[in-house]
Design an enzyme around this catalytic site. Structure first.
Site, PDB file in Angstrom:
ATOM      1  N   GLY A 280      38.405 -47.906  13.777  1.00  0.00           N
ATOM      2  CA  GLY A 280      38.307 -47.540  12.365  1.00  0.00           C
ATOM      3  C   GLY A 280      37.256 -48.419  11.703  1.00  0.00           C
ATOM      4  N   ARG A 318      41.771 -56.130  -0.243  1.00  0.00           N
ATOM      5  CA  ARG A 318      41.747 -56.981   0.953  1.00  0.00           C
ATOM      6  C   ARG A 318      41.729 -58.491   0.630  1.00  0.00           C
ATOM      7  NH1 ARG A 318      38.493 -57.186   4.596  1.00  0.00           N
ATOM      8  NH2 ARG A 318      40.045 -57.215   6.236  1.00  0.00           N
ATOM      9  N   TYR A 322      44.964 -60.286   2.099  1.00  0.00           N
ATOM     10  CA  TYR A 322      44.783 -61.034   3.357  1.00  0.00           C
ATOM     11  C   TYR A 322      43.908 -62.266   3.171  1.00  0.00           C
ATOM     12  CZ  TYR A 322      45.382 -56.099   4.725  1.00  0.00           C
ATOM     13  OH  TYR A 322      45.794 -54.797   4.836  1.00  0.00           O
ATOM     14  N   CYS A 348      45.901 -57.967 -14.149  1.00  0.00           N
ATOM     15  CA  CYS A 348      46.776 -59.042 -14.613  1.00  0.00           C
ATOM     16  C   CYS A 348      47.554 -59.656 -13.467  1.00  0.00           C
ATOM     17  CB  CYS A 348      47.728 -58.511 -15.668  1.00  0.00           C
ATOM     18  SG  CYS A 348      46.858 -58.058 -17.142  1.00  0.00           S
TER      19      CYS A 348
HETATM   20  N1  LLP Z   1      44.942 -47.300  15.795  1.00  0.00           N
HETATM   21  C1  LLP Z   1      46.106 -47.746  15.280  1.00  0.00           C
HETATM   22  C2  LLP Z   1      47.362 -47.331  15.897  1.00  0.00           C
HETATM   23  C3  LLP Z   1      46.093 -48.609  14.163  1.00  0.00           C
HETATM   24  O1  LLP Z   1      47.248 -49.056  13.681  1.00  0.00           O
HETATM   25  C4  LLP Z   1      44.871 -48.981  13.574  1.00  0.00           C
HETATM   26  C5  LLP Z   1      44.825 -49.847  12.400  1.00  0.00           C
HETATM   27  C6  LLP Z   1      43.674 -48.470  14.145  1.00  0.00           C
HETATM   28  C7  LLP Z   1      43.763 -47.650  15.252  1.00  0.00           C
HETATM   29  C8  LLP Z   1      42.320 -48.820  13.614  1.00  0.00           C
HETATM   30  O2  LLP Z   1      42.085 -50.180  13.751  1.00  0.00           O
HETATM   31  P1  LLP Z   1      40.667 -50.825  13.401  1.00  0.00           P
HETATM   32  O3  LLP Z   1      39.684 -50.362  14.445  1.00  0.00           O
HETATM   33  O4  LLP Z   1      40.284 -50.373  12.048  1.00  0.00           O
HETATM   34  O5  LLP Z   1      40.910 -52.283  13.475  1.00  0.00           O
HETATM   35  N2  LLP Z   1      44.310 -52.886   6.053  1.00  0.00           N
HETATM   36  C9  LLP Z   1      43.929 -53.873   7.035  1.00  0.00           C
HETATM   37  C10 LLP Z   1      43.796 -53.275   8.415  1.00  0.00           C
HETATM   38  C11 LLP Z   1      45.020 -52.531   8.896  1.00  0.00           C
HETATM   39  C12 LLP Z   1      44.834 -51.895  10.240  1.00  0.00           C
HETATM   40  C13 LLP Z   1      45.970 -51.010  10.581  1.00  0.00           C
HETATM   41  N3  LLP Z   1      45.866 -50.331  11.844  1.00  0.00           N
HETATM   42  C14 LLP Z   1      42.656 -54.553   6.578  1.00  0.00           C
HETATM   43  O6  LLP Z   1      42.162 -54.234   5.501  1.00  0.00           O
HETATM   44  O7  LLP Z   1      42.135 -55.438   7.259  1.00  0.00           O
END
Ligand code: LLP
Length: 418
Positions: A280, A318, A322, A348
């Site tokens: 992603g 973010r 985090y 706020c």
């Molecule tokens: N596949 C599954 C089953 C996942 O849970 C996720 C992300 C992805 C693929 C994609 O992962 P990536 O390649 O994007 O790392 N909101 C957080 C990140 C949460 C990720 C959740 N799962 C942030 O802003 O860092």
């Protein structure tokens, strides 16, 4: 020669530009806060992953949760990507973007009965089940529909991804998947079960992973399981290693798609199965920036300087959630020396802070700034907190740009209320 501050954002005579298009000119028509995406950066990032895995049969299922704005999902489809959806909503967006159900893998803790029925009825490419109980519910629902659901089981290998605790998913303290050591028996006990067709094994240990080792260890564990299942006579079609590859938010060198492929392919190759990837962030993260305007500045007696923007945690959560780092670049940096700024939003909440003690050139009211690397988990995590309206989104492509999501209006918001 324009100074490249970032892959697709560079300083030009008319200020910061996205692939040569002046950001000020976009803001003049689209306003702020505004997400701007580079189509070129999305294509480049996708191709880099595709090429890194070229030596092995593979399919890239873009993790829609990172950003599911329709135009971006369509763009990815046009260059050959498939998708990983995490909810009925994401499945429906994928279908609207032109995907066929077999192009979709469906992953996610807590899928509802209604979501499972929908996915089974559509004939989704693979449902990644999160527990033995979910597999049994899928079997029952599929049998009731007279269908066979294509399923994989998500395993939790108890591996530390080394990223922020809030985005690690592969430790036994996390809610995700089934313990690796239980997986073989879960498959074995359900071999030949009515309504189920096992097509894969699945793992995803976390996000923003910046070293190869955890990815290699997870791939090795998954490959081991796939080989055991082969010995048990379970004929799988793929091994799904999830997403997780990080991006260089701080601008420092780190692993990229080639290192990732080199880390996981040797073990996965032993399985003789095609690889499914669910990236992603590494596809969309660097392609987007959040553009905001300075609405106030102030200086406290101890010397602390604040720049207050018209975007904050409602638009990009973010940093607040985090403590994540995003580079901040003025659209027209003043030539005077840098000083330390706290760059904050208008919400706020004391946690509504994009950066503390960030060295930046002088900022004044009405200046524009870009918060970089906001393409992933930016607009999708935006909220209406403090009744902020969801920002507009623009896509820059081939020297032009268009609005791909208009700014929400107060009427949009109140249309749901009585
Ligand atoms: N596949 C599954 C089953 C996942 O849970 C996720 C992300 C992805 C693929 C994609 O992962 P990536 O390649 O994007 O790392 N909101 C957080 C990140 C949460 C990720 C959740 N799962 C942030 O802003 O860092």
């Amino acid at each position: 020669m324009p100074a490249l501050v970032h892959q697709s954002f560079s300083q030009t005579a008319s200020g910061l530009a996205c692939d040569g298009v002046s950001i000020e000119s976009i803001v003049e028509r689209a306003g702020t806060p505004l997400y701007i995406y580079s189509a070129r950066a999305i294509r480049d990032a996708y191709r880099a992953i595709d090429e890194a895995f070229a030596a092995h049969p593979h399919a890239i299922h873009y993790g829609m949760k990172a950003n599911s704005t329709l135009a971006l999902v369509r763009l990815l489809r046009s260059i050959g990507s498939k998708v990983d959806a995490n909810s009925r909503g994401e499945i429906d967006v994928a279908l609207r973007a032109g995907y066929q159900p077999p192009d979709i893998v469906f992953t996610g803790v807590g899928k509802t009965r209604e979501e499972l029925e929908h996915a089974i009825g559509l004939g989704i490419g693979a449902i990644n089940a999160e527990s033995a109980g979910e597999l049994d519910r899928i079997a029952a629902l599929a049998s009731a529909q007279g269908r066979e659901a294509r399923v994989a089981l998500r395993v939790n290998p108890d591996i530390d991804a080394g990223s922020h605790p809030n985005i690690s998913t592969g430790l036994r303290i996390n809610k995700f998947g089934v313990p690796l050591q239980d997986a073989r028996a879960i498959y074995r006990d359900r071999r030949g079960a009515a309504g189920l067709r096992f097509v894969g094994v699945h793992v995803h240990i976390g996000s923003q992973i910046t070293t190869a080792e955890p990815l290699r260890t997870a791939a090795r564990a998954l490959a081991g399981l796939a080989c055991e299942l082969r010995d048990d006579g379970v004929a799988l079609e793929h091994v799904d290693v999830g997403g997780g590859l990080g991006i260089p938010y701080e601008g420092r060198p780190m692993i990229g798609p080639t290192d990732y492929a080199a880390a996981v392919i040797p073990d996965l190759r032993r399985t003789g199965l095609p690889i499914v990837l669910e990236p992603g962030r590494s596809v969309i993260g660097q392609a987007g920036a959040l553009i905001a305007r300075v609405v106030d500045t102030k200086r406290f007696p101890d010397g602390r300087r604040f720049a207050v923007l018209d975007a904050g945690m409602a638009e990009l959560i973010r940093p607040a959630l985090y403590g994540s780092y995003h580079r901040i670049v003025p659209i027209r940096p003043r030539p005077q020396p840098d000083a330390a700024w706290d760059v904050v939003g208008p919400i706020c909440e004391s946690s509504d802070v994009f950066a503390r003690d960030r060295m930046l050139p002088p900022l004044e009211v009405d200046d524009l700034v870009a918060v970089l690397d906001a393409g992933a988990y930016g607009s999708v995590m935006a909220s209406n907190y403090n009744r902020h309206l969801l920002p507009a989104e623009a896509l820059v492509d081939a020297g032009g740009w268009s609005i791909v999501r208009r700014r929400q209006t107060i009427d949009d918001l109140l249309a749901l209320e009585s």
